[in-house]
Design a protein around this motif. Structure first.
Motif, short mmCIF file in Angstrom:
data_model
loop_
_atom_site.label_atom_id
_atom_site.label_comp_id
_atom_site.label_asym_id
_atom_site.label_seq_id
_atom_site.Cartn_x
_atom_site.Cartn_y
_atom_site.Cartn_z
N ALA A 363 5.41 19.32 55.89
CA ALA A 363 5.77 19.38 57.31
C ALA A 363 5.20 18.18 58.06
N HIS A 364 3.95 17.84 57.81
CA HIS A 364 3.34 16.70 58.50
C HIS A 364 4.04 15.39 58.12
N ALA A 365 4.41 15.26 56.85
CA ALA A 365 5.10 14.05 56.43
C ALA A 365 6.43 13.90 57.16
N ASN A 366 7.16 14.99 57.29
CA ASN A 366 8.46 14.95 57.95
C ASN A 366 8.34 14.80 59.47
N LEU A 367 7.19 15.15 60.01
CA LEU A 367 6.95 14.98 61.44
C LEU A 367 6.28 13.64 61.76
N ASN A 368 6.23 12.76 60.74
CA ASN A 368 5.62 11.43 60.90
C ASN A 368 4.16 11.53 61.33
N GLN A 369 3.43 12.39 60.63
CA GLN A 369 1.99 12.55 60.84
C GLN A 369 1.30 12.27 59.51
N PRO A 370 1.30 11.02 59.06
CA PRO A 370 0.86 10.69 57.70
C PRO A 370 -0.59 11.05 57.41
N ALA A 371 -1.48 10.88 58.37
CA ALA A 371 -2.89 11.16 58.10
C ALA A 371 -3.10 12.63 57.76
N GLU A 388 -8.08 10.92 45.08
CA GLU A 388 -7.33 10.95 46.33
C GLU A 388 -6.13 10.00 46.30
N TYR A 389 -5.19 10.28 47.18
CA TYR A 389 -3.95 9.52 47.26
C TYR A 389 -4.22 8.14 47.86
N THR A 390 -3.69 7.10 47.22
CA THR A 390 -3.90 5.72 47.70
C THR A 390 -2.58 4.98 47.89
N GLY A 391 -1.47 5.70 47.82
CA GLY A 391 -0.17 5.05 47.93
C GLY A 391 0.26 4.81 49.36
N ALA A 392 1.52 4.42 49.49
CA ALA A 392 2.10 4.13 50.81
C ALA A 392 2.17 5.41 51.64
N THR A 393 2.19 5.25 52.94
CA THR A 393 2.20 6.41 53.83
C THR A 393 3.48 6.50 54.65
N THR A 394 4.54 5.87 54.15
CA THR A 394 5.85 6.09 54.77
C THR A 394 6.28 7.52 54.49
N THR A 395 7.19 8.03 55.27
CA THR A 395 7.68 9.40 55.05
C THR A 395 8.27 9.54 53.65
N GLU A 396 9.07 8.57 53.24
CA GLU A 396 9.71 8.63 51.92
C GLU A 396 8.67 8.66 50.80
N ALA A 397 7.65 7.79 50.91
CA ALA A 397 6.62 7.75 49.87
C ALA A 397 5.83 9.04 49.83
N LEU A 398 5.50 9.58 50.99
CA LEU A 398 4.73 10.83 51.03
C LEU A 398 5.54 11.99 50.48
N ILE A 399 6.84 12.05 50.79
CA ILE A 399 7.67 13.13 50.24
C ILE A 399 7.74 13.02 48.72
N ASP A 400 7.88 11.82 48.20
CA ASP A 400 7.89 11.65 46.74
C ASP A 400 6.58 12.16 46.13
#
Length: 459
Positions: A363-371, A388-400
């Motif tokens: 939900a946070h990823a889709n609401l553009n709340q990456p942190a 811990e996660y160290t990848g990109a924080t774009t919505t697409e990357a977070l959903i993946d």
């Protein structure tokens, strides 16, 4: 389970006594799993209501075997290897051009665990609601509690056929089995299910506080209070709202659910199993048993795993001798089996804290709340021992990333999470078929028997 056995035994004794008085008067038999409406529709006793509550719990778990075997095969979380009948491999994997039809193998003429069984639970809940409403022998608060419990189960069960046939739509209005409502589209069905769950939550709220007024099985241990059942209702609503893409609705439901960011990931209500007269856990297989009918880990789950992932270590048992089944497209080799169940009487969770935390991340990823999304993701990653996660924080990357974590956190749970997840994000093509030469299905048609009703019911 002692309470369940007691009520099952009482039901059998009652049936025997009634039969001895008048063997033809079957309408008076009080069976918790198949109650006649007439026997409980007017002034049902508290014991009869209890029979129906216990029967609903039993109906509630009826989907587990079929969904766990089939839907998790569709999503390539598992293979259900069955040497005695190759159709469990060829048809379910879509080999040699096989596609779902109205009499698709493994679902029966009425859809089995993916169609008919959920509707049986829904109708059982309707009978329970009717019985509670039409009796003067329990207080109004108890009636509200029963309605809330029944609608919570109904909301869960309606999601099964909805996700099975997807855009083909389901019937939501089934209160009159001789005059069911029309098929409604997927989105409309989800909205109707939301209304049912919201009504259930409101009914539970009207029941006051304290314990649920009837006995629930050990599957609801820790959730057998009014507040506990409301938290289960809201957890189911959070899953539903993710399917509806109502991301703020997901977070609102989670706030009232049993989600605990610092609590055990396994916490949640479950389907209990036990020895006769109950049934055994259908997902348990003796480790390393010399059998050729078994659920095995799909090889992609092993190939795609992050090194050191504790979920792989704890959920996948490597067999000494692999299970091999030959199909039209070649041999399928299962090197690992399910290691989650210590025995054949272990309960199977139907929604857990781990899923709720991942829903929060989604939900946070889709609401553009990456942190906030990363914060929830890291709870899951740290529990799995992969850092811990160290990848990109774009919505697409977070959903993946979230979908990847859902593959391992929710592996082979009785819901087909990966199949549904890939479909709702347009990623069905990413489910690997190279291991079995099959295809990935998008949805299923209505069972033929369902269509026959519309064609012949007016005659």
């Amino acid at each position: 389970m002692k309470n369940v056995k007691k009520y099952f035994a009482s039901a059998l004794i009652t049936a025997a006594v009634l039969a001895s008085c008048n063997p033809l008067q079957l309408d008076e038999v009080q069976d918790p799993n198949n109650p006649s409406v007439g026997s409980v529709a007017n002034n049902a006793t508290p014991q009869q209501i209890q029979f129906l509550v216990t029967g609903l719990e039993s109906r509630h778990r009826g989907y587990v075997t079929n969904i766990s075997q089939a839907w998790n095969t569709f999503g390539r979380e598992v293979w259900y290897l069955n040497a005695s009948d190759p159709r469990f491999q060829t048809d379910w994997l879509g080999q040699n051009g096989r596609v779902p039809d109205r009499s698709y193998f493994g679902f029966g003429s009425t859809g089995g665990g993916s169609w008919a069984t959920p509707y049986q639970a829904i109708k059982q809940a309707d009978v329970l609601i009717l019985a509670a409403q039409n009796t003067s022998l329990i207080p109004e608060t108890s009636k509200s509690a029963v309605r809330g419990f029944a609608k919570t189960i109904q909301g869960y069960q309606f999601m099964i056929p909805a996700n099975f046939v997807y855009e083909n739509g389901i019937r939501v209005d089934v209160r009159d089995p001789l005059n069911p409502g029309p098929f409604v589209p997927y989105a409309q069905a989800l909205d109707a299910i939301k209304a049912i769950l919201d009504e259930g939550d409101a009914d539970l709220a009207a029941a006051g506080t304290g314990n649920f007024p009837f006995i629930l099985t050990r599957g609801f241990t820790g959730f057998n209070t009014i507040q506990g059942l409301r938290s289960v209702n809201r957890a189911i609503a959070a899953r539903l709202n993710a399917y509806r893409k109502d991301w703020q609705g997901v977070l609102s439901a989670l706030e009232l659910s049993f989600m605990n960011l610092g609590g055990p990931l396994q916490i949640g209500p479950s389907h209990p199993y036990g020895a006769a007269p109950d049934i055994f856990n259908p997902l348990f297989y003796v480790p390393d048993a010399a059998i050729n009918t078994i659920i095995v880990v799909h090889p992609s789950m092993l190939d795609d795993a992050t090194p050191g992932d504790l979920r792989v270590q704890n959920k996948f048992f490597q067999r000494t001798t692999p299970v091999t089944v030959t199909t039209d497209a070649g041999a399928l080799v299962g090197t690992h089996q399910d290691a989650r169940w210590a025995s054949n009487t272990v309960s199977i969770p139907f929604i857990r804290n781990e899923e709720l935390i991942l829903l929060k991340a989604e939900a946070h990823a889709n609401l553009n709340q990456p942190a906030l999304a990363v914060e929830a993701i890291n709870i899951i990653r740290n529990a799995a021992g992969i850092g811990e996660y160290t990848g990109a924080t774009t919505t697409e990357a977070l959903i993946d990333e979230i979908l990847y974590q859902r593959r391992y956190s929710l592996w082979a749970e009785p819901w087909g999470h990966r199949w549904i997840d890939a479909r709702r994000y347009g990623k069905l093509s990413e489910i690997p078929t190279s291991y079995d030469g099959g295809t990935v299905f998008t949805q299923f048609p209505h069972p033929q028997a369902e269509l026959n009703w519309d064609e012949y019911s007016g005659d």
